[in-house]
Design a protein around this motif. Structure first.
Motif, PDB file in Angstrom:
ATOM      1  N   ILE A  59      19.513  16.215  -4.632  1.00  0.00           N
ATOM      2  CA  ILE A  59      18.431  15.453  -5.269  1.00  0.00           C
ATOM      3  C   ILE A  59      18.445  14.008  -4.784  1.00  0.00           C
ATOM      4  CG2 ILE A  59      17.545  14.574  -7.466  1.00  0.00           C
ATOM      5  CD1 ILE A  59      18.511  17.151  -8.764  1.00  0.00           C
ATOM      6  N   ARG A  60      19.627  13.416  -4.705  1.00  0.00           N
ATOM      7  CA  ARG A  60      19.728  12.008  -4.280  1.00  0.00           C
ATOM      8  C   ARG A  60      19.141  11.796  -2.893  1.00  0.00           C
ATOM      9  NH1 ARG A  60      25.142  12.606  -5.691  1.00  0.00           N
ATOM     10  NH2 ARG A  60      25.848  11.953  -3.625  1.00  0.00           N
ATOM     11  N   ARG A  61      19.250  12.788  -2.031  1.00  0.00           N
ATOM     12  CA  ARG A  61      18.835  12.619  -0.633  1.00  0.00           C
ATOM     13  C   ARG A  61      17.572  13.391  -0.270  1.00  0.00           C
ATOM     14  NH1 ARG A  61      24.794  12.751   2.338  1.00  0.00           N
ATOM     15  NH2 ARG A  61      25.580  10.857   1.338  1.00  0.00           N
ATOM     16  N   ARG A  62      16.846  13.882  -1.263  1.00  0.00           N
ATOM     17  CA  ARG A  62      15.686  14.715  -0.953  1.00  0.00           C
ATOM     18  C   ARG A  62      14.584  13.937  -0.247  1.00  0.00           C
ATOM     19  NH1 ARG A  62      13.922  16.003  -7.189  1.00  0.00           N
ATOM     20  NH2 ARG A  62      13.580  13.851  -7.875  1.00  0.00           N
ATOM     21  N   ARG A  63      14.549  12.608  -0.368  1.00  0.00           N
ATOM     22  CA  ARG A  63      13.555  11.797   0.347  1.00  0.00           C
ATOM     23  C   ARG A  63      14.103  11.279   1.673  1.00  0.00           C
ATOM     24  NH1 ARG A  63       9.901   9.398  -4.264  1.00  0.00           N
ATOM     25  NH2 ARG A  63      11.013  10.166  -6.092  1.00  0.00           N
ATOM     26  N   GLY A  64      15.327  11.696   2.004  1.00  0.00           N
ATOM     27  CA  GLY A  64      15.984  11.231   3.229  1.00  0.00           C
ATOM     28  C   GLY A  64      17.182  10.365   2.907  1.00  0.00           C
ATOM     29  N   ARG A  65      18.201  10.443   3.742  1.00  0.00           N
ATOM     30  CA  ARG A  65      19.462   9.734   3.483  1.00  0.00           C
ATOM     31  C   ARG A  65      19.287   8.217   3.462  1.00  0.00           C
ATOM     32  NH1 ARG A  65      24.781  12.124   6.257  1.00  0.00           N
ATOM     33  NH2 ARG A  65      25.509  10.335   5.076  1.00  0.00           N
ATOM     34  N   GLN A  66      18.296   7.705   4.181  1.00  0.00           N
ATOM     35  CA  GLN A  66      18.114   6.253   4.278  1.00  0.00           C
ATOM     36  C   GLN A  66      16.950   5.743   3.429  1.00  0.00           C
ATOM     37  OE1 GLN A  66      20.477   4.543   5.725  1.00  0.00           O
ATOM     38  NE2 GLN A  66      21.447   6.492   6.259  1.00  0.00           N
ATOM     39  N   SER A  67      16.422   6.571   2.559  1.00  0.00           N
ATOM     40  CA  SER A  67      15.212   6.206   1.819  1.00  0.00           C
ATOM     41  C   SER A  67      15.492   5.238   0.665  1.00  0.00           C
ATOM     42  CB  SER A  67      14.560   7.464   1.251  1.00  0.00           C
ATOM     43  OG  SER A  67      13.539   7.126   0.339  1.00  0.00           O
ATOM     44  N   PRO A  68      14.917   4.038   0.697  1.00  0.00           N
ATOM     45  CA  PRO A  68      15.027   3.139  -0.456  1.00  0.00           C
ATOM     46  C   PRO A  68      14.396   3.737  -1.711  1.00  0.00           C
ATOM     47  CG  PRO A  68      14.296   1.926   1.484  1.00  0.00           C
ATOM     48  CD  PRO A  68      14.224   3.383   1.820  1.00  0.00           C
ATOM     49  N   GLU A  69      13.265   4.439  -1.544  1.00  0.00           N
ATOM     50  CA  GLU A  69      12.612   5.083  -2.684  1.00  0.00           C
ATOM     51  C   GLU A  69      13.539   6.120  -3.310  1.00  0.00           C
ATOM     52  OE1 GLU A  69       9.673   3.291  -0.038  1.00  0.00           O
ATOM     53  OE2 GLU A  69      11.251   4.741   0.346  1.00  0.00           O
ATOM     54  N   GLY A  70      14.240   6.863  -2.463  1.00  0.00           N
ATOM     55  CA  GLY A  70      15.203   7.839  -2.968  1.00  0.00           C
ATOM     56  C   GLY A  70      16.336   7.182  -3.731  1.00  0.00           C
ATOM     57  N   PHE A  71      16.795   6.041  -3.234  1.00  0.00           N
ATOM     58  CA  PHE A  71      17.875   5.331  -3.924  1.00  0.00           C
ATOM     59  C   PHE A  71      17.432   4.890  -5.307  1.00  0.00           C
ATOM     60  CE2 PHE A  71      20.433   1.328  -4.508  1.00  0.00           C
ATOM     61  CZ  PHE A  71      21.632   1.968  -4.757  1.00  0.00           C
ATOM     62  N   PHE A  72      16.235   4.319  -5.404  1.00  0.00           N
ATOM     63  CA  PHE A  72      15.744   3.827  -6.687  1.00  0.00           C
ATOM     64  C   PHE A  72      15.370   4.961  -7.637  1.00  0.00           C
ATOM     65  CE2 PHE A  72      11.899   1.983  -9.011  1.00  0.00           C
ATOM     66  CZ  PHE A  72      12.661   1.531 -10.069  1.00  0.00           C
ATOM     67  N   SER A  99      28.583  13.261 -16.537  1.00  0.00           N
ATOM     68  CA  SER A  99      27.937  14.556 -16.319  1.00  0.00           C
ATOM     69  C   SER A  99      28.056  15.008 -14.873  1.00  0.00           C
ATOM     70  CB  SER A  99      26.458  14.507 -16.707  1.00  0.00           C
ATOM     71  OG  SER A  99      25.712  13.764 -15.749  1.00  0.00           O
ATOM     72  N   HIS A 100      28.595  14.148 -13.995  1.00  0.00           N
ATOM     73  CA  HIS A 100      28.645  14.482 -12.574  1.00  0.00           C
ATOM     74  C   HIS A 100      29.848  13.818 -11.929  1.00  0.00           C
ATOM     75  CE1 HIS A 100      27.509  13.973  -8.268  1.00  0.00           C
ATOM     76  NE2 HIS A 100      27.052  15.196  -8.428  1.00  0.00           N
ATOM     77  N   ASP A 101      30.493  14.548 -11.019  1.00  0.00           N
ATOM     78  CA  ASP A 101      31.603  14.008 -10.229  1.00  0.00           C
ATOM     79  C   ASP A 101      31.068  13.728  -8.832  1.00  0.00           C
ATOM     80  OD1 ASP A 101      33.838  13.932  -8.348  1.00  0.00           O
ATOM     81  OD2 ASP A 101      35.081  14.526 -10.046  1.00  0.00           O
ATOM     82  N   LEU A 102      31.039  12.460  -8.456  1.00  0.00           N
ATOM     83  CA  LEU A 102      30.449  12.074  -7.176  1.00  0.00           C
ATOM     84  C   LEU A 102      31.254  12.620  -5.995  1.00  0.00           C
ATOM     85  CD1 LEU A 102      27.999  10.442  -6.241  1.00  0.00           C
ATOM     86  CD2 LEU A 102      29.471   8.429  -6.116  1.00  0.00           C
ATOM     87  N   VAL A 103      32.564  12.743  -6.144  1.00  0.00           N
ATOM     88  CA  VAL A 103      33.414  13.211  -5.047  1.00  0.00           C
ATOM     89  C   VAL A 103      33.184  14.692  -4.768  1.00  0.00           C
ATOM     90  CG1 VAL A 103      35.785  13.532  -4.268  1.00  0.00           C
ATOM     91  CG2 VAL A 103      35.152  11.436  -5.483  1.00  0.00           C
ATOM     92  N   THR A 104      33.200  15.508  -5.805  1.00  0.00           N
ATOM     93  CA  THR A 104      33.018  16.951  -5.635  1.00  0.00           C
ATOM     94  C   THR A 104      31.547  17.355  -5.618  1.00  0.00           C
ATOM     95  OG1 THR A 104      33.097  17.403  -8.023  1.00  0.00           O
ATOM     96  CG2 THR A 104      35.201  17.370  -6.814  1.00  0.00           C
ATOM     97  N   ASP A 105      30.659  16.454  -6.041  1.00  0.00           N
ATOM     98  CA  ASP A 105      29.226  16.713  -6.171  1.00  0.00           C
ATOM     99  C   ASP A 105      28.959  17.864  -7.134  1.00  0.00           C
ATOM    100  OD1 ASP A 105      26.579  15.943  -5.553  1.00  0.00           O
ATOM    101  OD2 ASP A 105      26.369  17.664  -4.213  1.00  0.00           O
ATOM    102  N   GLU A 106      29.761  17.938  -8.179  1.00  0.00           N
ATOM    103  CA  GLU A 106      29.627  18.995  -9.183  1.00  0.00           C
ATOM    104  C   GLU A 106      29.321  18.384 -10.539  1.00  0.00           C
ATOM    105  OE1 GLU A 106      29.882  22.255  -8.653  1.00  0.00           O
ATOM    106  OE2 GLU A 106      30.440  22.116  -6.530  1.00  0.00           O
ATOM    107  N   HIS A 107      28.580  19.124 -11.348  1.00  0.00           N
ATOM    108  CA  HIS A 107      28.421  18.732 -12.743  1.00  0.00           C
ATOM    109  C   HIS A 107      29.768  18.896 -13.444  1.00  0.00           C
ATOM    110  CE1 HIS A 107      24.203  17.815 -13.097  1.00  0.00           C
ATOM    111  NE2 HIS A 107      23.869  18.931 -12.496  1.00  0.00           N
ATOM    112  N   VAL A 108      30.038  18.027 -14.383  1.00  0.00           N
ATOM    113  CA  VAL A 108      31.288  18.114 -15.142  1.00  0.00           C
ATOM    114  C   VAL A 108      30.952  18.259 -16.626  1.00  0.00           C
ATOM    115  CG1 VAL A 108      32.628  16.780 -13.471  1.00  0.00           C
ATOM    116  CG2 VAL A 108      31.479  15.590 -15.339  1.00  0.00           C
ATOM    117  N   ASP A 109      31.844  18.940 -17.318  1.00  0.00           N
ATOM    118  CA  ASP A 109      31.709  19.095 -18.764  1.00  0.00           C
ATOM    119  C   ASP A 109      32.714  18.149 -19.408  1.00  0.00           C
ATOM    120  OD1 ASP A 109      30.965  19.983 -21.240  1.00  0.00           O
ATOM    121  OD2 ASP A 109      32.174  21.808 -21.165  1.00  0.00           O
ATOM    122  N   ALA A 110      32.316  16.892 -19.513  1.00  0.00           N
ATOM    123  CA  ALA A 110      33.221  15.875 -20.059  1.00  0.00           C
ATOM    124  C   ALA A 110      33.503  16.170 -21.528  1.00  0.00           C
ATOM    125  CB  ALA A 110      32.601  14.494 -19.906  1.00  0.00           C
TER     126      ALA A 110
END
Length: 196
Positions: A59-72, A99-110
């Protein structure tokens, strides 16, 4: 560093407090120091970060890895951030700090937590004055740092290019400029601190 004791004097007795600013503004360190001051005064403080509520990479990169719009627009799962943390904390109900682990890119059940009624939730992160978040804060702070300073700090921390104009920084710098235009966090914040 701002006079953290003076900042602590301004905070509400309880509720939700946001510390916003661009990447590299020093939000996490500021919040940790502020939490220490508050705890030394006998206050109950729960620390959290929007960084634990990222969207999955797809989802974070669906507009492209370098997309400012995607970042925002796509970096964070604000629905989970509000539903799992902000709303239940404000209501004195069980809340979750991730709710998410950035390293594993997995949802977490905190684990579910419950704070004392007098607790303050102190949250750091970028984009915290977005339309869908700004109404949740009982008090909000914006750490004002020019990109020349914040990007240099990120370079020292992460090994990224120190020049804000470097194409490899475009996603982040231009994405945050989109945020400034759309949400004007300096105007929306209760307190603006020159943190450069």
């Amino acid at each position: 560093m701002a006079d953290v004791n003076a900042v602590a004097d301004l905070l509400p007795a309880k509720g939700l407090v946001a510390v916003d600013g661009v990447d590299g503004a020093g939000k996490t360190t500021f919040c940790d120091v502020l939490a220490g001051v508050l705890r030394a005064r006998g206050r109950s403080v729960v620390r959290a970060s929007v960084d634990d509520f990222h969207h999955p990479r797809a989802i974070r990169r669906r507009r492209g890895r370098q997309s400012p719009e995607g970042f925002f627009h796509d970096s964070f799962d604000h629905e989970r951030f509000v539903g799992l943390l902000l709303v239940p904390f404000a209501a004195g109900k069980p809340f979750r700090r991730a709710s998410h682990d950035l390293v594993t890119d997995e949802h977490v059940d905190a684990p579910a937590e419950v704070a004392p009624p007098s607790a303050l939730l102190l949250v750091d992160g970028i984009f915290l004055h977005r339309d869908e978040l700004v109404g949740h804060w009982d008090f909000s702070i914006f750490l004002d740092v020019p990109f020349a300073v914040s990007v240099a700090r990120m370079a020292a921390r992460d090994g990224s290019p120190p020049d804000p104009g470097d194409p490899r920084n475009r996603r982040y710098v231009e994405g945050q400029r989109l945020y400034f235009t759309a949400c004007d966090p300096v105007r929306r914040a209760d307190l603006v601190i020159d943190h450069g």
